[in-house]
Design a protein around this motif. Structure first.
Motif, short mmCIF file in Angstrom:
data_model
loop_
_atom_site.label_atom_id
_atom_site.label_comp_id
_atom_site.label_asym_id
_atom_site.label_seq_id
_atom_site.Cartn_x
_atom_site.Cartn_y
_atom_site.Cartn_z
N MET A 102 0.74 -1.26 -0.11
CA MET A 102 -0.03 0.07 0.03
C MET A 102 1.00 1.19 0.07
O MET A 102 1.40 1.54 1.05
N PRO A 103 0.97 2.06 -0.98
CA PRO A 103 1.89 3.07 -1.31
C PRO A 103 1.28 4.30 -0.28
O PRO A 103 -0.01 4.18 -0.12
N ASP A 104 2.16 5.26 0.00
CA ASP A 104 1.79 6.37 0.83
C ASP A 104 0.76 7.26 0.09
O ASP A 104 -0.21 7.92 0.59
N GLU A 105 1.00 7.29 -1.12
CA GLU A 105 -0.02 8.11 -2.10
C GLU A 105 -0.91 7.11 -2.79
O GLU A 105 -0.27 6.07 -3.63
N PRO A 106 -2.10 7.55 -3.08
CA PRO A 106 -2.90 6.80 -3.97
C PRO A 106 -2.65 6.48 -5.30
O PRO A 106 -2.01 7.62 -5.74
N ASP A 107 -2.57 5.45 -5.84
CA ASP A 107 -2.28 5.15 -7.28
C ASP A 107 -3.63 4.79 -7.94
O ASP A 107 -4.27 3.92 -7.65
N ALA A 108 -4.05 5.77 -9.23
CA ALA A 108 -5.25 5.50 -9.79
C ALA A 108 -5.42 4.05 -10.56
O ALA A 108 -6.28 3.65 -10.70
N GLU A 109 -4.28 3.18 -10.91
CA GLU A 109 -4.26 2.31 -11.46
C GLU A 109 -4.07 1.03 -10.43
O GLU A 109 -4.11 -0.11 -11.07
N ARG A 110 -4.33 1.27 -9.28
CA ARG A 110 -4.31 0.11 -8.30
C ARG A 110 -5.42 0.20 -7.50
O ARG A 110 -5.88 1.33 -6.75
N GLU A 111 -6.24 -0.72 -7.12
CA GLU A 111 -7.26 -0.85 -6.28
C GLU A 111 -7.02 -1.77 -5.31
O GLU A 111 -6.67 -3.00 -5.28
N PHE A 112 -7.30 -1.59 -4.03
CA PHE A 112 -7.09 -2.38 -2.96
C PHE A 112 -8.39 -2.85 -2.15
O PHE A 112 -9.22 -1.95 -2.05
N THR A 113 -8.16 -4.06 -1.88
CA THR A 113 -9.42 -4.68 -1.15
C THR A 113 -8.81 -5.62 -0.09
O THR A 113 -8.03 -6.30 -0.24
N ILE A 114 -9.15 -5.14 1.18
CA ILE A 114 -8.78 -5.87 2.18
C ILE A 114 -10.10 -6.56 3.10
O ILE A 114 -10.95 -5.81 3.30
N TRP A 115 -9.87 -7.86 3.38
CA TRP A 115 -11.03 -8.76 4.18
C TRP A 115 -10.27 -9.08 5.27
O TRP A 115 -9.16 -9.83 4.99
#
Length: 138
Positions: A102-115
């Motif tokens: 998880m980068p410190d800055e959001p990246d529009a080409e990456r989506e994160f899902t955490i369960w």
């Protein structure tokens, strides 16, 4: 010069839980698109064998085996493993994954899902609260 092909948004997932969460973990895995990339961590007691979980090809499943108790070594050695509190291995894995992926800055080409399951652990619950405090990263 040839234009570069449009990159598809990559979904990175982290699924973490304990033996009691296996049904929910499998349900989440069944919902993931084939291009999903990520990691599943399942903390278990030492002697537990995980059932086969069906996941997208780029999702790795790792069993975190919690030692049941200390095991004596030869008489001149100390104990080989101290008991590990429930949730400690899971919390360490979650912390390591988020630090790496998880980068410190959001990246529009990456989506994160955490369960995250394993809610019987104070350490895991604390991590969930900290992750929920930064929703712009998820």
């Amino acid at each position: 010069m040839r234009p570069s092909p449009r990159r598809r948004t990559v979904e990175h997932i982290l699924i973490a839980g304990e033996t009691e969460d296996l049904d929910a973990i499998q349900q989440v895995l069944c919902l993931l698109p084939a291009h999903t990339f990520g990691q599943v961590y399942v903390e278990t007691d030492e002697g537990v064998q995980l059932p086969a979980l069906i996941a997208p090809a780029r999702v790795t499943i790792t069993q975190l085996r919690r030692p049941a108790s200390t095991r004596p070594e030869p008489a001149d050695q100390e104990l080989s493993a101290a008991p590990v509190t429930r949730g400690v291995l899971l919390a360490q894995a979650i912390t390591g994954w988020t630090a790496e992926w998880m980068p410190d800055e959001p990246d529009a080409e990456r989506e994160f899902t955490i369960w995250i399951g394993g809610r019987a652990s104070d350490q895991v619950n604390g991590l969930c609260r900290r992750l929920a405090a930064v929703p712009e990263r998820l």
